[in-house]
Design a protein around this motif. Sequence first.
Motif, short mmCIF file in Angstrom:
data_model
loop_
_atom_site.label_atom_id
_atom_site.label_comp_id
_atom_site.label_asym_id
_atom_site.label_seq_id
_atom_site.Cartn_x
_atom_site.Cartn_y
_atom_site.Cartn_z
N SER A 74 0.83 -1.21 0.00
CA SER A 74 0.00 0.00 0.00
C SER A 74 0.86 1.25 0.00
O SER A 74 0.56 2.23 -0.70
CB SER A 74 -0.92 0.00 1.23
N GLN A 101 -3.84 4.27 -3.37
CA GLN A 101 -4.31 3.77 -2.09
C GLN A 101 -4.76 4.92 -1.18
O GLN A 101 -3.96 5.80 -0.84
CB GLN A 101 -3.20 2.98 -1.39
N VAL A 106 -6.92 1.38 2.96
CA VAL A 106 -5.79 0.68 3.56
C VAL A 106 -6.11 0.27 4.99
O VAL A 106 -5.88 -0.87 5.42
CB VAL A 106 -4.51 1.55 3.53
#
Length: 226
Positions: A74, A101, A106
């Motif tokens: 991420s 992201q 996340v």
Amino acid sequence: MRLFPIIMALFVTVLLVSNTVAVKITHIGPFYFDGATILFPIAYIFGDILTEVYGYKRSRIVVWTGFAACAIMSFVYWLVGILPSADDWSGQSAYMSILGQTPRIVAASLAAYWCGEFVNAFILAKMKIATGGRHLWSRTIGSTLAGQGVDTVIFVLIAFTGVIPGNLLLYMILSNYVFKTAFEVLATPLTYAAVGYVKKTESIDTFDRDTNFNPFRVSFRDISGT
């Protein structure tokens, strides 16, 4: 433990791919779910194999490894996304829409994965002791019902609350949960075959009778069983 690193690698691979394709929302028949739903249940099958054969302590190492891998993935997606684009490259918007992201996604993914996998491993390990190693189907299905339930509710609520209507939010939770658990039930013969093969090959069948189930008590010595 010849097969342990291979299973761990496959587990982490499935996890990373699942988190990448989760950005797509699809609607097939009565089901309304994110793209990861078709692949993520496989991670739970690998999780069942790891806990059933190698025990909770080694499974705990794998869960944390997957968590770290997802966090790194991420971060790299985000870092590459904020780098200046070349003047002759027109794919920035496409990159950001798929791999860009957001902190919310996340957080949802990592929290859901961490909680769901540890619930799955804990219940399977405890049920194995309670059943004396018999009735594998009850452990794989029972642990998945709990783990997938926790995972699905946490991910959908954190990721999509306020983004999609409340009734659709509930429908997504139910669709994801039914699809994932049905996948696990249908895959039971495959899980049986895989567990049997790994146990025979490794000559290992771990019972966590004296295991400390604290998810934060992590030591890489657990891999060797010392």
